[in-house]
Motif scaffolding. Sequence first.
Motif, PDB file in Angstrom:
ATOM      1  N   SER A 343       0.864  -1.173   0.000  1.00 39.11           N
ATOM      2  CA  SER A 343       0.000   0.000   0.000  1.00 39.11           C
ATOM      3  C   SER A 343       0.899   1.220   0.000  1.00 39.11           C
ATOM      4  O   SER A 343       1.901   1.264   0.712  1.00 39.11           O
ATOM      5  CB  SER A 343      -0.897   0.021   1.239  1.00 39.11           C
ATOM      6  N   TYR A 344       0.551   2.218  -0.804  1.00 44.25           N
ATOM      7  CA  TYR A 344       1.403   3.401  -0.831  1.00 44.25           C
ATOM      8  C   TYR A 344       1.295   4.184   0.470  1.00 44.25           C
ATOM      9  O   TYR A 344       2.161   4.983   0.796  1.00 44.25           O
ATOM     10  CB  TYR A 344       1.068   4.284  -2.035  1.00 44.25           C
ATOM     11  N   GLN A 345       0.236   3.953   1.231  1.00 43.46           N
ATOM     12  CA  GLN A 345       0.090   4.636   2.506  1.00 43.46           C
ATOM     13  C   GLN A 345       0.909   3.939   3.587  1.00 43.46           C
ATOM     14  O   GLN A 345       1.195   2.746   3.500  1.00 43.46           O
ATOM     15  CB  GLN A 345      -1.383   4.668   2.905  1.00 43.46           C
ATOM     16  N   LEU A 346       1.276   4.682   4.617  1.00 45.25           N
ATOM     17  CA  LEU A 346       2.009   4.120   5.739  1.00 45.25           C
ATOM     18  C   LEU A 346       1.046   3.701   6.841  1.00 45.25           C
ATOM     19  O   LEU A 346       0.016   4.344   7.050  1.00 45.25           O
ATOM     20  CB  LEU A 346       3.009   5.138   6.297  1.00 45.25           C
ATOM     21  N   SER A 347       1.402   2.664   7.542  1.00 47.05           N
ATOM     22  CA  SER A 347       0.606   2.260   8.693  1.00 47.05           C
ATOM     23  C   SER A 347       0.755   3.291   9.797  1.00 47.05           C
ATOM     24  O   SER A 347       1.698   4.087   9.813  1.00 47.05           O
ATOM     25  CB  SER A 347       1.075   0.893   9.194  1.00 47.05           C
ATOM     26  N   VAL A 348      -0.181   3.276  10.737  1.00 49.94           N
ATOM     27  CA  VAL A 348      -0.102   4.199  11.873  1.00 49.94           C
ATOM     28  C   VAL A 348       1.177   3.974  12.688  1.00 49.94           C
ATOM     29  O   VAL A 348       1.851   4.938  13.059  1.00 49.94           O
ATOM     30  CB  VAL A 348      -1.355   4.075  12.759  1.00 49.94           C
ATOM     31  N   PRO A 349       1.570   2.736  13.000  1.00 43.89           N
ATOM     32  CA  PRO A 349       2.831   2.546  13.715  1.00 43.89           C
ATOM     33  C   PRO A 349       4.035   3.110  12.955  1.00 43.89           C
ATOM     34  O   PRO A 349       4.923   3.727  13.556  1.00 43.89           O
ATOM     35  CB  PRO A 349       2.930   1.029  13.874  1.00 43.89           C
ATOM     36  N   ALA A 350       4.077   2.902  11.636  1.00 39.27           N
ATOM     37  CA  ALA A 350       5.198   3.417  10.846  1.00 39.27           C
ATOM     38  C   ALA A 350       5.229   4.941  10.878  1.00 39.27           C
ATOM     39  O   ALA A 350       6.297   5.558  11.027  1.00 39.27           O
ATOM     40  CB  ALA A 350       5.093   2.917   9.403  1.00 39.27           C
ATOM     41  N   GLN A 351       4.070   5.577  10.747  1.00 34.78           N
ATOM     42  CA  GLN A 351       4.002   7.035  10.840  1.00 34.78           C
ATOM     43  C   GLN A 351       4.443   7.517  12.220  1.00 34.78           C
ATOM     44  O   GLN A 351       5.147   8.520  12.343  1.00 34.78           O
ATOM     45  CB  GLN A 351       2.576   7.511  10.592  1.00 34.78           C
ATOM     46  N   SER A 352       4.009   6.807  13.247  1.00 35.52           N
ATOM     47  CA  SER A 352       4.298   7.229  14.624  1.00 35.52           C
ATOM     48  C   SER A 352       5.791   7.162  14.923  1.00 35.52           C
ATOM     49  O   SER A 352       6.332   8.028  15.625  1.00 35.52           O
ATOM     50  CB  SER A 352       3.516   6.354  15.606  1.00 35.52           C
ATOM     51  N   ARG A 353       6.466   6.148  14.417  1.00 35.55           N
ATOM     52  CA  ARG A 353       7.910   6.056  14.639  1.00 35.55           C
ATOM     53  C   ARG A 353       8.645   7.181  13.912  1.00 35.55           C
ATOM     54  O   ARG A 353       9.581   7.779  14.451  1.00 35.55           O
ATOM     55  CB  ARG A 353       8.430   4.691  14.186  1.00 35.55           C
ATOM     56  N   LEU A 354       8.230   7.484  12.680  1.00 35.42           N
ATOM     57  CA  LEU A 354       8.846   8.587  11.955  1.00 35.42           C
ATOM     58  C   LEU A 354       8.669   9.899  12.715  1.00 35.42           C
ATOM     59  O   LEU A 354       9.615  10.684  12.865  1.00 35.42           O
ATOM     60  CB  LEU A 354       8.222   8.715  10.557  1.00 35.42           C
TER      61      LEU A 354
END
Length: 441
Positions: A343-354
């Motif tokens: 998926s071109y979108q990021l998961s919530v955990p991936a966004q949160s770590r960034l």
Amino acid sequence: MAGIDRKMRLADIGLGIAQFATSSIVYNIPQTAIRSKPMAIKTRETKRSLQKCSHLLAVLITMAVWPVNAQAQADFPHAEVKWSGGAGMVEFYTNGDTAELTLLSPDGKRSQLRPVYSVDDALAILADERLAFAWPALLSWAGDDLHILRDNVLARAERAADREVQPLPVEGRAKMEGWSKHVRAFQQYISALEHSGRASDAIAKAQTEIAASTPDDNPIVTSQRQIMLAHLLFRDGSTDKAITVLEQASRNAKSNAARQNVNANFALILAITGQYDQALKIDDATERDFDKSASGFLVGHRKLPDSNAYFTGIRACALSGLGKQDQARAALATISGDAAINSYQLSVPAQSRLLAFSCMHDAAGLADELAAQLQAAPPAGQIFLEIQPARETTPTMRDTLIAAVSTDTAIKAMSGRARVLGGTLLPALRSWRDKPAAPSQ
């Protein structure tokens, strides 16, 4: 589709690190809750709808639907691409006012990788080295600096806000939020204004919408408008005004769920601006309240999955800012879950770590996270936007991102896979903040 009005481009729905958490991050609204407006409001809306019925019908008959299986061009750009989650023939189509990136799998199935709904979608394609085969066609279609796409995105979003055309479809977490078409069209128009360099117009429109709110409006919708205004102000450099908006919104929230949405964003801005004690206090209290809340069937709202990762990311930033590095690292370690594969979108955990690494000003940690996500990213994945320092409006976070993409770790991960954009694309990366698009006539 080639004969469709050129104003019917798709609107901007992209989110970068600087635009993180601007939506309802903990609750969604079932459509049944949205429809429970007083009859008087429904009657006014029905009357307005009837007045536009003929025009809308004509528009809907000719309106573009994303052509996942269409092959409008006899000779379209394509190339074989492999990544950790898949492989196949990646194809780029333009068809009048529409464009998309698709995948033809070895089993013969064709699926959409990323629609070009916005300038950010185009930038993601241009930042992916594996998609170099598509760049000439994309730039010819959207303009060398993407201004053609920008102008058409804005024109189409304005028409949707005026209910002349349908708002854009949304996917992923945005789809789960369950906004009505009117709310979605408003969000997309505000985003298109801001990403055309017209932040002041976006702020004014958001303020007008909030001023027109009534006590009968759904409290989640009201809080969403206030959150959007706060983030517009914050990205425009008016931090004190943004904080005032969120303070008032929290104090006046008509439901516990609405207050939790506001406070999660309040804690985020406080953490980003170095007000760590207050950020931690609000973040912890809001997550405790969120965890104790019912599932939503009795209050008309439903919790969105992975929302706790947002709270944890904010907590890690605040703890780090207070000098509690061990606790910050321990908190970050609890955020599990990878980027959304395929998926071109990021998961919530991936966004949160960034977000956490950026807010903590941990360039080494951010570089490791960027490298891990880049190595797994599908073509034109959102991570290709997150590596672009020019998109970040918070100076300290931008400096951290610049340092991160300059590390050997990030450079190795980007080699042959990604590039930092600049040159003629800088205005687009900066959302034309230096030279706004002209207002529509």
